[in-house]
Design a protein around this motif. Structure first.
Motif, PDB file in Angstrom:
ATOM      1  N   LYS A   1     -25.782  -4.161 -12.463  1.00 30.95           N
ATOM      2  CA  LYS A   1     -25.951  -4.802 -13.812  1.00 30.95           C
ATOM      3  C   LYS A   1     -26.084  -6.258 -13.809  1.00 30.95           C
ATOM      4  O   LYS A   1     -26.763  -6.646 -14.656  1.00 30.95           O
ATOM      5  CB  LYS A   1     -24.466  -4.333 -14.839  1.00 30.95           C
ATOM      6  N   GLN A   2     -25.138  -6.934 -13.024  1.00 28.70           N
ATOM      7  CA  GLN A   2     -25.541  -8.497 -13.074  1.00 28.70           C
ATOM      8  C   GLN A   2     -26.928  -8.962 -12.286  1.00 28.70           C
ATOM      9  O   GLN A   2     -27.526  -9.642 -12.956  1.00 28.70           O
ATOM     10  CB  GLN A   2     -24.385  -9.087 -12.185  1.00 28.70           C
ATOM     11  N   GLN A   3     -27.263  -8.169 -11.419  1.00 31.51           N
ATOM     12  CA  GLN A   3     -28.700  -8.162 -10.852  1.00 31.51           C
ATOM     13  C   GLN A   3     -29.811  -7.967 -11.903  1.00 31.51           C
ATOM     14  O   GLN A   3     -30.543  -8.665 -12.027  1.00 31.51           O
ATOM     15  CB  GLN A   3     -28.983  -7.351  -9.652  1.00 31.51           C
ATOM     16  N   ALA A   4     -29.438  -7.173 -12.729  1.00 30.14           N
ATOM     17  CA  ALA A   4     -30.436  -6.605 -13.848  1.00 30.14           C
ATOM     18  C   ALA A   4     -30.298  -7.781 -14.839  1.00 30.14           C
ATOM     19  O   ALA A   4     -31.499  -8.003 -15.267  1.00 30.14           O
ATOM     20  CB  ALA A   4     -30.092  -5.143 -14.514  1.00 30.14           C
ATOM     21  N   ARG A   5     -29.487  -8.237 -15.289  1.00 27.79           N
ATOM     22  CA  ARG A   5     -29.385  -9.317 -16.252  1.00 27.79           C
ATOM     23  C   ARG A   5     -30.249 -10.612 -15.638  1.00 27.79           C
ATOM     24  O   ARG A   5     -31.041 -11.117 -16.360  1.00 27.79           O
ATOM     25  CB  ARG A   5     -27.799  -9.757 -16.470  1.00 27.79           C
ATOM     26  N   GLU A   6     -29.927 -10.860 -14.308  1.00 25.57           N
ATOM     27  CA  GLU A   6     -30.583 -12.088 -13.729  1.00 25.57           C
ATOM     28  C   GLU A   6     -32.209 -11.712 -13.634  1.00 25.57           C
ATOM     29  O   GLU A   6     -32.959 -12.750 -14.085  1.00 25.57           O
ATOM     30  CB  GLU A   6     -29.991 -12.142 -12.411  1.00 25.57           C
TER      31      GLU A   6
ATOM     32  N   PRO B   1     -36.386 -16.048 -20.973  1.00 22.73           N
ATOM     33  CA  PRO B   1     -35.271 -16.625 -21.176  1.00 22.73           C
ATOM     34  C   PRO B   1     -34.507 -16.591 -22.607  1.00 22.73           C
ATOM     35  O   PRO B   1     -35.246 -16.293 -23.444  1.00 22.73           O
ATOM     36  CB  PRO B   1     -35.698 -18.025 -20.993  1.00 22.73           C
ATOM     37  N   GLY B   2     -33.344 -16.740 -22.415  1.00 26.31           N
ATOM     38  CA  GLY B   2     -32.474 -16.574 -23.865  1.00 26.31           C
ATOM     39  C   GLY B   2     -31.184 -16.007 -23.414  1.00 26.31           C
ATOM     40  O   GLY B   2     -30.576 -16.313 -22.616  1.00 26.31           O
ATOM     41  N   LYS B   3     -30.420 -15.429 -24.467  1.00 28.75           N
ATOM     42  CA  LYS B   3     -28.946 -15.119 -24.331  1.00 28.75           C
ATOM     43  C   LYS B   3     -29.136 -13.417 -24.239  1.00 28.75           C
ATOM     44  O   LYS B   3     -29.459 -12.945 -25.090  1.00 28.75           O
ATOM     45  CB  LYS B   3     -28.376 -15.596 -25.516  1.00 28.75           C
TER      46      LYS B   3
ATOM     47  N   PHE C   1     -31.240  -6.286 -23.413  1.00 28.68           N
ATOM     48  CA  PHE C   1     -31.594  -6.857 -24.601  1.00 28.68           C
ATOM     49  C   PHE C   1     -31.272  -8.507 -24.826  1.00 28.68           C
ATOM     50  O   PHE C   1     -30.190  -8.960 -24.400  1.00 28.68           O
ATOM     51  CB  PHE C   1     -30.699  -6.119 -25.766  1.00 28.68           C
ATOM     52  N   ILE C   2     -32.305  -9.021 -24.864  1.00 25.57           N
ATOM     53  CA  ILE C   2     -32.194 -10.770 -24.863  1.00 25.57           C
ATOM     54  C   ILE C   2     -32.610 -11.261 -26.206  1.00 25.57           C
ATOM     55  O   ILE C   2     -33.697 -10.932 -26.831  1.00 25.57           O
ATOM     56  CB  ILE C   2     -32.965 -11.232 -23.733  1.00 25.57           C
ATOM     57  N   LEU C   3     -31.818 -12.169 -26.483  1.00 26.06           N
ATOM     58  CA  LEU C   3     -32.038 -12.907 -27.865  1.00 26.06           C
ATOM     59  C   LEU C   3     -32.611 -14.480 -27.340  1.00 26.06           C
ATOM     60  O   LEU C   3     -32.098 -15.006 -26.632  1.00 26.06           O
ATOM     61  CB  LEU C   3     -30.983 -12.995 -28.815  1.00 26.06           C
TER      62      LEU C   3
ATOM     63  N   ILE D   1     -35.765 -13.980 -31.439  1.00 20.05           N
ATOM     64  CA  ILE D   1     -36.535 -12.624 -31.223  1.00 20.05           C
ATOM     65  C   ILE D   1     -35.750 -11.913 -30.238  1.00 20.05           C
ATOM     66  O   ILE D   1     -35.542 -12.536 -29.164  1.00 20.05           O
ATOM     67  CB  ILE D   1     -38.095 -13.117 -30.914  1.00 20.05           C
ATOM     68  N   ILE D   2     -35.820 -10.713 -30.484  1.00 23.04           N
ATOM     69  CA  ILE D   2     -34.945  -9.968 -29.469  1.00 23.04           C
ATOM     70  C   ILE D   2     -35.908  -9.203 -28.659  1.00 23.04           C
ATOM     71  O   ILE D   2     -37.059  -8.355 -29.202  1.00 23.04           O
ATOM     72  CB  ILE D   2     -34.120  -8.801 -30.012  1.00 23.04           C
ATOM     73  N   TYR D   3     -35.772  -9.225 -27.401  1.00 22.42           N
ATOM     74  CA  TYR D   3     -36.902  -8.433 -26.271  1.00 22.42           C
ATOM     75  C   TYR D   3     -35.792  -7.357 -25.614  1.00 22.42           C
ATOM     76  O   TYR D   3     -34.438  -7.749 -25.404  1.00 22.42           O
ATOM     77  CB  TYR D   3     -37.418  -9.503 -25.285  1.00 22.42           C
ATOM     78  N   GLU D   4     -36.434  -6.254 -25.478  1.00 23.59           N
ATOM     79  CA  GLU D   4     -35.741  -5.372 -24.665  1.00 23.59           C
ATOM     80  C   GLU D   4     -36.550  -5.284 -23.222  1.00 23.59           C
ATOM     81  O   GLU D   4     -37.833  -5.172 -23.133  1.00 23.59           O
ATOM     82  CB  GLU D   4     -35.882  -3.936 -25.195  1.00 23.59           C
ATOM     83  N   VAL D   5     -35.807  -5.412 -22.324  1.00 16.51           N
ATOM     84  CA  VAL D   5     -36.598  -5.362 -20.580  1.00 16.51           C
ATOM     85  C   VAL D   5     -35.946  -4.093 -19.978  1.00 16.51           C
ATOM     86  O   VAL D   5     -34.601  -4.203 -19.672  1.00 16.51           O
ATOM     87  CB  VAL D   5     -36.006  -6.771 -19.992  1.00 16.51           C
TER      88      VAL D   5
END
Length: 82
Positions: free
Chosen positions: A20-25, A32-34, A52-54, A59-63
């Motif tokens: 999960k951490q690798q997916a976040r990175e 870029p975002g939170k 999901f990144i703010l 703006i919220i993006y789903e990767v």
């Protein structure tokens, strides 16, 4: 003759998944975002991470990231804030 090594797989299947951490990175490298949250989902028989990144522009993006390899499948702007 083969000492029990002939049938042994060098890497167990369950270990071929990214964390999960690798997916976040991976997601943060592209958007870029939170990170708001990370889910794992089964889509069409394939395990994917949904990150999901703010962004700083609110703006919220789903990767979507392939859990087996870490390849990004899709980056999509979300229409609503949940």
């Amino acid at each position: 003759m083969y000492g029990g090594y002939y049938y042994q797989s060098p890497t167990p299947m369950f270990r071929q998944r990214i964390t999960k951490q690798q997916a976040r990175e991976i997601a943060l490298q592209r958007v870029p975002g939170k990170v708001m949250h990370v889910d794992m989902d089964l889509e069409n028989g394939v395990l994917v991470y949904e990150v999901f990144i703010l962004t700083p522009n609110n703006i919220i993006y789903e990767v979507e990231i392939l859990a087996k390899s870490g390849r990004i499948l899709k980056i999509e702007q979300e229409d609503d804030i949940d």
